[in-house]
Write a protein that holds these residues in place. Structure first.
Motif, short mmCIF file in Angstrom:
data_model
loop_
_atom_site.label_atom_id
_atom_site.label_comp_id
_atom_site.label_asym_id
_atom_site.label_seq_id
_atom_site.Cartn_x
_atom_site.Cartn_y
_atom_site.Cartn_z
N GLN A 184 51.12 24.85 22.46
CA GLN A 184 50.87 26.13 23.15
C GLN A 184 49.58 26.00 23.96
OE1 GLN A 184 49.37 29.78 20.96
NE2 GLN A 184 51.41 30.52 21.51
N PHE A 185 48.56 25.43 23.35
CA PHE A 185 47.30 25.17 24.03
C PHE A 185 47.51 24.24 25.22
CE2 PHE A 185 43.78 22.12 24.53
CZ PHE A 185 42.76 22.97 24.93
N ARG A 186 48.23 23.16 25.00
CA ARG A 186 48.50 22.18 26.06
C ARG A 186 49.21 22.83 27.24
NH1 ARG A 186 52.65 20.42 29.24
NH2 ARG A 186 52.76 18.17 29.51
N ASN A 187 50.19 23.67 26.95
CA ASN A 187 50.94 24.34 28.02
C ASN A 187 50.08 25.36 28.76
OD1 ASN A 187 53.24 22.86 27.46
ND2 ASN A 187 54.11 24.42 26.11
N ASP A 188 49.22 26.06 28.03
CA ASP A 188 48.31 27.01 28.69
C ASP A 188 47.41 26.28 29.68
OD1 ASP A 188 49.32 29.14 27.28
OD2 ASP A 188 47.68 29.22 25.81
N ILE A 189 46.94 25.09 29.30
CA ILE A 189 46.07 24.31 30.17
C ILE A 189 46.87 23.72 31.34
CG2 ILE A 189 44.67 22.21 30.32
CD1 ILE A 189 43.20 24.34 28.85
N GLY A 221 38.49 18.75 26.47
CA GLY A 221 39.09 17.48 26.87
C GLY A 221 39.66 16.73 25.69
N SER A 222 38.95 16.74 24.56
CA SER A 222 39.45 16.06 23.37
C SER A 222 40.75 16.68 22.89
CB SER A 222 38.40 16.11 22.26
OG SER A 222 38.86 15.46 21.10
N LEU A 223 40.81 18.00 22.88
CA LEU A 223 42.04 18.69 22.45
C LEU A 223 43.21 18.37 23.38
CD1 LEU A 223 40.65 22.18 21.39
CD2 LEU A 223 42.12 20.72 19.99
N CYS A 225 39.38 26.39 21.87
CA CYS A 225 38.48 25.27 22.16
C CYS A 225 37.24 25.30 21.27
CB CYS A 225 38.06 25.28 23.64
SG CYS A 225 39.34 24.80 24.77
N THR A 226 37.42 24.96 20.00
CA THR A 226 36.30 24.84 19.08
C THR A 226 36.30 23.43 18.50
OG1 THR A 226 37.50 25.53 17.09
CG2 THR A 226 36.54 27.27 18.46
N LYS A 227 35.13 23.00 18.10
CA LYS A 227 35.03 21.66 17.52
C LYS A 227 35.83 21.58 16.22
CE LYS A 227 31.69 18.02 16.49
NZ LYS A 227 30.26 17.63 16.48
N GLU A 228 35.84 22.65 15.46
CA GLU A 228 36.60 22.67 14.21
C GLU A 228 38.09 22.47 14.49
OE1 GLU A 228 34.36 24.95 15.13
OE2 GLU A 228 32.75 24.37 13.74
N ASN A 229 38.63 23.15 15.51
CA ASN A 229 40.04 22.97 15.86
C ASN A 229 40.32 21.56 16.36
OD1 ASN A 229 40.90 25.54 15.16
ND2 ASN A 229 40.61 26.38 17.21
N ALA A 230 39.38 21.01 17.13
CA ALA A 230 39.56 19.65 17.64
C ALA A 230 39.60 18.64 16.50
CB ALA A 230 38.45 19.30 18.62
N ALA A 253 35.44 38.43 26.74
CA ALA A 253 36.90 38.48 26.82
C ALA A 253 37.38 37.06 27.09
CB ALA A 253 37.33 39.43 27.94
N GLU A 254 38.14 36.50 26.16
CA GLU A 254 38.55 35.10 26.26
C GLU A 254 40.06 34.96 26.24
OE1 GLU A 254 35.15 32.42 24.15
OE2 GLU A 254 36.37 33.65 22.79
N THR A 255 40.54 33.96 26.96
CA THR A 255 41.96 33.64 26.92
C THR A 255 42.30 32.97 25.59
OG1 THR A 255 41.61 31.45 27.87
CG2 THR A 255 42.03 33.27 29.42
N ARG A 256 43.58 32.83 25.33
CA ARG A 256 44.03 32.16 24.11
C ARG A 256 43.54 30.72 24.05
NH1 ARG A 256 50.28 32.58 23.65
NH2 ARG A 256 50.13 31.28 25.51
N TRP A 257 43.59 30.03 25.20
CA TRP A 257 43.19 28.62 25.19
C TRP A 257 41.67 28.47 25.06
CZ3 TRP A 257 40.03 27.00 29.18
CH2 TRP A 257 40.08 27.72 30.38
N GLU A 258 40.93 29.45 25.59
CA GLU A 258 39.47 29.40 25.44
C GLU A 258 39.07 29.58 23.97
OE1 GLU A 258 37.47 31.05 29.52
OE2 GLU A 258 38.69 32.45 28.37
N LYS A 259 39.73 30.49 23.29
CA LYS A 259 39.43 30.72 21.87
C LYS A 259 39.75 29.48 21.03
CE LYS A 259 40.26 35.72 22.00
NZ LYS A 259 41.15 36.82 21.54
#
Length: 203
Positions: free
Chosen positions: A116-121, A54-56, A159-164, A151-157
């Protein structure tokens, strides 16, 4: 009769006219949401992944809304440009204010990653994933992370606190660079809009 007298008495009372005027600076509101969600991860461990997501998302919304905010400051015809993608908006704004952008370095690399993340979501759809790896029998038995093979999607990968945290830091940098180059005055980055309230006795 009691109801009649009650209504009559209410009609005879002086009236008060209440007026409220509020400027909603949307990107600042989204930024506050992004902040709150990420701060909650310090207190809440269960479900933390979803708070980070959600933060991202709201960090991306913040940057997109800020580009509209900045665009209105530097273009009188911004409504004609609002349908551009966020990256296209940034390109026309940066050219107008003579801000050099290099998408190959930080903080500008964030633009491609975050949107890219935003569009995937935003355009989420079902997908079937496959994961394949080969290990020796010994390594297979000793691998402490075996249960974490997912097995994770691009947007799932993403979603880390470090990226946020990094995304928020780099959005601050981008916003400040645009503010300074555009010479936006009478406000400061992430400032909420004004609100005025008043009441008048109507005799």
């Amino acid at each position: 009769m009691k109801e009649f007298h009650s209504e009559a008495k209410e009609m005879d009372e002086p009236q008060v006219k209440i007026e409220v005027k509020r400027e909603v600076r949307t990107y600042a509101e989204f930024w506050h949401t992004s902040t709150c969600l990420l701060e909650m991860t310090n207190e809440i461990k269960e479900g933390q992944y979803h708070l980070v997501m959600g933060s991202l998302v709201f960090t991306a919304f913040t940057l997109e809304a800020f580009l509209n905010h900045a665009g209105e400051k530097v273009f009188s015809c911004w409504k004609d440009l609002e349908r551009l993608s966020p990256k296209e908006k940034l390109n026309v704004i940066s050219e107008k204010i003579e801000l050099k952008i290099d998408y190959g370095v930080r903080p500008w690399q964030l633009i491609n990653e975050l949107f890219q993340f935003r569009n995937d979501i935003a355009h989420g759809k079902n997908i079937t994933l496959k994961l394949s790896d080969t290990k020796t029998l010994t390594n297979y038995r000793l691998d402490p992370n075996l249960q974490h093979y997912n097995a994770e999607t691009r947007w799932e990968k993403y979603c880390t606190k470090e990226n946020a945290e990094r995304a928020r830091s780099e959005v601050i940098e981008i916003v400040e660079l645009i503010y300074n180059s555009a010479k936006i005055s009478n406000e400061y980055p992430f400032q909420f809009g004004f609100e005025m309230k008043g009441s008048t006795l109507v005799l």
